[in-house]
Design an enzyme around this catalytic site. Structure first.
Site, PDB file in Angstrom:
ATOM      1  N   SER A 100      12.773  -5.071  -6.958  1.00 46.76           N
ATOM      2  CA  SER A 100      13.188  -3.659  -7.040  1.00 46.76           C
ATOM      3  C   SER A 100      14.704  -3.618  -7.134  1.00 46.76           C
ATOM      4  CB  SER A 100      12.733  -2.900  -5.793  1.00 46.76           C
ATOM      5  OG  SER A 100      13.357  -1.628  -5.729  1.00 46.76           O
TER       6      SER A 100
ATOM      7  N   TYR B 288      11.884  -2.415   3.594  1.00 44.35           N
ATOM      8  CA  TYR B 288      11.388  -2.626   2.217  1.00 44.35           C
ATOM      9  C   TYR B 288      12.490  -3.243   1.354  1.00 44.35           C
ATOM     10  CZ  TYR B 288      10.081  -1.289  -2.594  1.00 44.35           C
ATOM     11  OH  TYR B 288       9.819  -1.291  -3.934  1.00 44.35           O
TER      12      TYR B 288
ATOM     13  N   LYS C  45      12.682  -6.971  -0.581  1.00 47.15           N
ATOM     14  CA  LYS C  45      12.876  -7.123  -2.024  1.00 47.15           C
ATOM     15  C   LYS C  45      14.054  -8.055  -2.321  1.00 47.15           C
ATOM     16  CE  LYS C  45       9.435  -4.714  -3.611  1.00 47.15           C
ATOM     17  NZ  LYS C  45       8.403  -5.317  -4.450  1.00 47.15           N
TER      18      LYS C  45
HETATM   19  N1  LIG Z   1       7.461   2.907  -8.541  1.00 41.75           N
HETATM   20  C1  LIG Z   1       8.736   2.605  -8.370  1.00 41.75           C
HETATM   21  O1  LIG Z   1       9.637   3.465  -8.465  1.00 41.75           O
HETATM   22  C2  LIG Z   1       9.146   1.185  -8.078  1.00 41.75           C
HETATM   23  C3  LIG Z   1      10.513   0.881  -8.121  1.00 41.75           C
HETATM   24  C4  LIG Z   1      10.907  -0.425  -7.862  1.00 41.75           C
HETATM   25  C5  LIG Z   1       9.966  -1.406  -7.598  1.00 41.75           C
HETATM   26  N2  LIG Z   1       8.652  -1.065  -7.574  1.00 41.75           N
HETATM   27  C6  LIG Z   1       7.701  -2.145  -7.277  1.00 41.75           C
HETATM   28  O2  LIG Z   1       6.697  -2.175  -8.271  1.00 41.75           O
HETATM   29  C7  LIG Z   1       5.505  -2.732  -7.725  1.00 41.75           C
HETATM   30  C8  LIG Z   1       4.316  -1.855  -8.070  1.00 41.75           C
HETATM   31  O3  LIG Z   1       4.541  -0.572  -7.547  1.00 41.75           O
HETATM   32  P1  LIG Z   1       3.865   0.751  -8.158  1.00 41.75           P
HETATM   33  O4  LIG Z   1       4.936   1.780  -8.134  1.00 41.75           O
HETATM   34  O5  LIG Z   1       3.149   0.446  -9.424  1.00 41.75           O
HETATM   35  O6  LIG Z   1       2.831   1.101  -6.990  1.00 41.75           O
HETATM   36  P2  LIG Z   1       1.378   1.828  -6.992  1.00 41.75           P
HETATM   37  O7  LIG Z   1       1.201   2.653  -8.205  1.00 41.75           O
HETATM   38  O8  LIG Z   1       1.258   2.473  -5.665  1.00 41.75           O
HETATM   39  O9  LIG Z   1       0.375   0.599  -7.070  1.00 41.75           O
HETATM   40  C9  LIG Z   1       0.340  -0.356  -6.044  1.00 41.75           C
HETATM   41  C10 LIG Z   1      -0.742  -1.365  -6.350  1.00 41.75           C
HETATM   42  O10 LIG Z   1      -0.716  -2.381  -5.351  1.00 41.75           O
HETATM   43  C11 LIG Z   1      -2.010  -2.501  -4.751  1.00 41.75           C
HETATM   44  N3  LIG Z   1      -1.780  -2.938  -3.374  1.00 41.75           N
HETATM   45  C12 LIG Z   1      -1.129  -2.292  -2.383  1.00 41.75           C
HETATM   46  N4  LIG Z   1      -1.072  -3.051  -1.266  1.00 41.75           N
HETATM   47  C13 LIG Z   1      -1.699  -4.223  -1.577  1.00 41.75           C
HETATM   48  C14 LIG Z   1      -1.965  -5.419  -0.858  1.00 41.75           C
HETATM   49  N5  LIG Z   1      -1.589  -5.569   0.419  1.00 41.75           N
HETATM   50  N6  LIG Z   1      -2.626  -6.418  -1.485  1.00 41.75           N
HETATM   51  C15 LIG Z   1      -3.012  -6.291  -2.776  1.00 41.75           C
HETATM   52  N7  LIG Z   1      -2.800  -5.171  -3.497  1.00 41.75           N
HETATM   53  C16 LIG Z   1      -2.148  -4.155  -2.903  1.00 41.75           C
HETATM   54  C17 LIG Z   1      -2.646  -1.133  -4.941  1.00 41.75           C
HETATM   55  O11 LIG Z   1      -4.057  -1.136  -4.977  1.00 41.75           O
HETATM   56  P3  LIG Z   1      -5.020  -1.084  -3.657  1.00 41.75           P
HETATM   57  O12 LIG Z   1      -4.661   0.165  -2.939  1.00 41.75           O
HETATM   58  O13 LIG Z   1      -6.410  -1.121  -4.209  1.00 41.75           O
HETATM   59  O14 LIG Z   1      -4.689  -2.327  -2.909  1.00 41.75           O
HETATM   60  C18 LIG Z   1      -2.127  -0.792  -6.338  1.00 41.75           C
HETATM   61  O15 LIG Z   1      -2.895  -1.472  -7.314  1.00 41.75           O
HETATM   62  C19 LIG Z   1       5.778  -2.917  -6.229  1.00 41.75           C
HETATM   63  O16 LIG Z   1       6.170  -4.254  -6.014  1.00 41.75           O
HETATM   64  C20 LIG Z   1       6.957  -1.996  -5.969  1.00 41.75           C
HETATM   65  O17 LIG Z   1       7.742  -2.428  -4.873  1.00 41.75           O
HETATM   66  C21 LIG Z   1       8.203   0.181  -7.806  1.00 41.75           C
END
Ligand SMILES: NC(=O)c1ccc[n+]([C@@H]2O[C@H](COP(=O)([O-])OP(=O)(O)OC[C@H]3O[C@@H](n4cnc5c(N)ncnc54)[C@H](OP(=O)(O)O)[C@@H]3O)[C@@H](O)[C@H]2O)c1
Length: 255
Positions: free
Chosen positions: A148, A161, A165
């Site tokens: 991130s 968090y 990261k």
């Molecule tokens: N969105 C942003 O603005 C942003 C910015 C920077 C970085 N990121 C990073 O991008 C990545 C994906 O985020 P996203 O925004 O796409 O999130 P999201 O839409 O909430 O999706 C999260 C995914 O992770 C799964 N998950 C959650 N906890 C888990 C666990 N303990 N074991 C296995 N699977 C798990 C969830 O499914 P289940 O509930 O079925 O487990 C879901 O498939 C993360 O690493 C996040 O830190 C996101």
């Protein structure tokens, strides 16, 4: 002049954690579109199966598998089954992460601290160790860690968090340095604010969103699909001389 095959993933096996929605789902679709057999994973099989089904319906190859990356036994089990079913792994995308508490750092709850470390650091680490062992047998592989922008500049009220990261970026360099000899590359992706359920508390709050947009030169949040192209680059032969890097895909936020 023929088109490049640098981004082809035909015959490759790819595992994407957190692929039931958001950024992971977009990554799973693009890797499958480029020819990989994608193992679509998250904690809940019923969340992953529709994504795998959609890939297959579009003519791709995919399997849905449940794995909570905060549980070491589940990591062991999933790699036992990958070994039995496929006998190899070419691409690991560590994408699933957690951010259970949004608060001032002085109010950090110890259970939220522990959960964040268990999933975001221990989970990424042992997923990479197990994948690395399989990749070493094949003499090749690519590990992509979704970190991130918070790894570089901590997010407001996202202390633990952000720290995890930053650890993921360092972990990326550790695996890059120690596993290059086995033909394994390891790189990190640093997404900026992306419109997913994970970021909904930020994106759906006008005050927070407007403050965030002030700091993003492109003046908008990302669509999850805009993260997938960078992962394809890092997964494919196009990045054959790239390892240990952290790639910002952030609308210019960190510039
Ligand atoms: N969105 C942003 O603005 C942003 C910015 C920077 C970085 N990121 C990073 O991008 C990545 C994906 O985020 P996203 O925004 O796409 O999130 P999201 O839409 O909430 O999706 C999260 C995914 O992770 C799964 N998950 C959650 N906890 C888990 C666990 N303990 N074991 C296995 N699977 C798990 C969830 O499914 P289940 O509930 O079925 O487990 C879901 O498939 C993360 O690493 C996040 O830190 C996101």
């Amino acid at each position: 002049m023929s088109k490049t095959h640098l981004f082809d993933l035909d015959g490759k096996i790819a595992f994407v954690s957190g692929a039931s929605r958001g950024i992971g789902e977009a990554i799973a679709h693009l890797l499958a579109q480029q020819g990989a057999h994608v193992i679509v994973s998250s904690r809940k099989l019923d969340g992953c199966q529709p994504v795998a089904d959609a890939i297959v319906a579009a003519g791709g190859k995919a399997t849905a598998v449940a794995c909570h990356i905060g549980e070491l036994e589940q990591i062991q089990q999933v790699f036992t089954s990958i070994r039995e079913q496929f006998g190899r792994l070419d691409i690991l995308v560590n994408n699933a992460a957690t951010n259970p508490q949004f608060c001032n750092v002085l109010d950090t709850d110890v259970s939220a601290f522990q959960k964040t470390v268990d999933v975001n650091i221990r989970g990424y680490f042992f997923m990479s160790v197990e994948a690395g062992k399989l990749m070493r047998e094949n003499g090749a592989g690519s590990i992509i860690n979704v970190a991130s922008i918070n790894a570089v500049s901590p997010g407001h009220f996202q202390g633990i968090y952000s720290m995890t990261k930053a650890a993921v970026v360092n972990m990326t360099k550790v695996f890059a340095k120690e596993c290059a000899q086995f033909g394994i590359r390891c790189n990190a992706l640093l997404p900026g604010l992306t419109d997913t359920r994970f970021a909904s508390a930020l994106v759906k709050n006008d005050t927070i969103l407007n403050a965030a947009l002030q700091q993003i030169p492109l003046k908008r949040v990302a669509d999850p699909k805009e993260m997938a192209g960078a992962v394809l680059y890092l997964a494919s032969a196009a990045s054959s001389y790239t390892t240990g890097t952290a790639l910002n895909v952030d609308g210019g936020y960190l510039s």
